[in-house]
Design a protein around this motif. Structure first.
Motif, short mmCIF file in Angstrom:
data_model
loop_
_atom_site.label_atom_id
_atom_site.label_comp_id
_atom_site.label_asym_id
_atom_site.label_seq_id
_atom_site.Cartn_x
_atom_site.Cartn_y
_atom_site.Cartn_z
N TYR A 1 0.88 -1.35 0.00
CA TYR A 1 -0.01 0.03 -0.06
C TYR A 1 0.96 1.20 0.02
CZ TYR A 1 -2.85 3.89 1.90
OH TYR A 1 -3.25 5.02 2.03
N LYS B 1 -13.59 -2.29 -4.69
CA LYS B 1 -12.24 -1.98 -5.30
C LYS B 1 -12.31 -2.41 -6.80
CE LYS B 1 -9.97 -1.32 -1.64
NZ LYS B 1 -9.01 -0.27 -1.44
N ASN C 1 -8.99 11.69 0.89
CA ASN C 1 -9.18 10.66 1.72
C ASN C 1 -8.06 10.86 2.82
OD1 ASN C 1 -8.81 8.22 3.27
ND2 ASN C 1 -8.98 6.95 1.64
N GLY D 1 -9.70 4.08 5.98
CA GLY D 1 -9.29 3.04 6.92
C GLY D 1 -8.20 2.21 6.53
N MET D 2 -7.62 1.43 7.35
CA MET D 2 -6.41 0.61 7.09
C MET D 2 -6.69 -0.78 7.64
SD MET D 2 -4.17 1.96 5.17
CE MET D 2 -2.67 1.25 5.49
N LEU D 3 -7.92 -1.12 7.76
CA LEU D 3 -8.43 -2.48 8.65
C LEU D 3 -8.07 -2.22 10.03
CD1 LEU D 3 -7.27 -4.73 5.78
CD2 LEU D 3 -9.47 -3.80 5.90
#
Ligand SMILES: O=C(O)CCC(=O)C1=CC=C[C@@H](O)[C@@H]1C(=O)O
Ligand SMILES: [Mg+2]
Length: 371
Positions: free
Chosen positions: A58, A166, A263, A293-295
């Motif tokens: 990422y 996605k 974002n 978010g990043m889980l």
């Protein structure tokens, strides 16, 4: 007065996602990350969470680079410098280039600790104005279009305020056509995680047919020039995620016309102070913002919720409920989404208790440092 920070505990956790999460760059099922805990002289505990993934797909950061930067540089900087306000941490860490997710891991704990010492919720401390926030859901790439339609249907029924899909080459226009057929009115957006280049310009322009709220990061992770060219050719607003690491990046992107929406992810921009500065700039410029978010597990999730109470978070974020990710989260109560809304807790700090038993269960390594 300096915050009397006495001790830092860094735990490495391993948690399993309920469902695998697939994007244009890979699939994730296990998540490893750090929970930082700073304890003051009176026993108050402030918590932060790292968001880098195991592999640097990422961004260039990973769990291991976070460990290296935190252990070998940031802890010493915290020890050597007085912190009177959480905003000081950004300045104290500025001698280290980049590594925003590592910095944010410790900065978040200082914010939580400071808010608890002041006996105020983090949301209020930041100047938040909402006591409930709207949330959407980010759905990974599914094995079949039928699976995707069913998954969307489930989350629409649950009340989520917008659906993020996605996309990648080979999983885009045809899929969106089917989705729009079944969900003509649902607020939908697409995130490409940099899966395209300007060579795909004609293809990307066809996304305009699907009435998307936005397309997130279609082009390279480090680009703002090509995105400006693309935005100029497209109706659908472009939202930047990976390309924005600081207020300075945000200013350049808006000036160039590279995006209409930002974002804001706390970890990606180096912490809550910088996230708030970007928010304030968006407010001043009338640029829409939302919190990505990043889980995250519960601590990171709670930080996102507090940040989202600021007024320029005009669009639903990706901070879904705990149970969407984890069998058991590390906070009490867990984050609950009802009809697409989270009620913001008003207890001091992040507003949720740490579930120490759950924290212990997921911990695979623990280190303590004197501050
Ligand atoms: O549910 C969430 O926390 C958001 C998940 C999500 O969409 C993402 C998380 C991490 C990396 C990416 O795949 C993606 C994003 O780019 O926003
Ligand atoms: Mg994204």
């Amino acid at each position: 007065m300096a915050i009397p920070m006495e001790k830092l505990i860094i735990r490495r956790l391993k948690m399993r996602l309920n469902d695998p999460f697939t994007t244009s760059f890979g699939t994730m099922q296990e998540k490893e990350f750090f929970i930082s805990e700073i304890v003051d002289r009176n026993g108050n505990r402030g918590f932060g969470e790292s968001v880098a993934f195991t592999a640097p797909w990422y961004s260039e950061e990973s769990v291991e680079t976070n460990r290296h930067i935190i252990e070998d540089f940031l802890i010493d900087l915290l020890r050597e410098n007085k912190v009177e306000h959480p905003d000081d941490v950004l300045k104290i860490f500025s001698s280290i280039r980049g590594n925003n997710m590592a910095k944010s891991t410790l900065e978040g704990a200082v914010w939580d600790l400071y808010a608890k010492r002041e006996d105020v919720s983090l949301a209020k401390l930041l100047g938040g104005e909402k006591n409930r926030i709207d949330v959407g859901i980010s759905i990974g790439i599914q094995s079949t279009v039928e699976d995707l339609l069913q998954t969307i249907e489930y989350y629409v029924r649950e009340g989520y305020k917008r659906i993020k899909l996605k996309i990648k080459p080979g999983w885009d226009l045809d899929v969106l056509r089917e989705v729009r057929k079944k969900f003509p009115e649902t607020p939908i957006m697409a995130d490409a995680n940099s899966a395209y280049t300007l060579d795909d310009l004609d293809h990307l322009k066809k996304l305009d047919d699907y009435n998307l709220m936005m397309i997130e990061q279609p082009l390279a992770h480090d680009d703002i020039i090509d995105h400006a060219k693309l935005q100029n050719e497209m109706e659908t607003p472009i939202c930047l995620d990976e390309s924005i690491h600081s207020l300075s990046d945000a200013k350049k992107a808006v000036e160039l016309g590279s995006c209409k929406i930002i974002n804001i992810k706390i970890g990606r921009v180096g912490g809550i102070s910088e996230a708030k500065r970007i928010h304030d700039f968006c407010k001043e410029q009338g640029v829409d913002a939302w919190c990505g978010g990043m889980l995250e597990a519960g601590v990171g999730r709670a930080h996102n919720i507090a940040l989202t109470t600021l007024p320029q978070f005009t669009m639903p974020g990706d901070t879904a409920g705990s149970s969407r990710y984890w069998e058991k989260d590390i906070i009490k109560p867990e984050v609950v989404v009802q009809d697409g809304v989270i009620h913001v807790p008003n207890k001091p700090g992040i507003g949720y208790e740490i579930d120490d038993n759950a924290l212990e269960t997921y911990t695979i390594e623990k280190k303590e440092y004197k501050l």
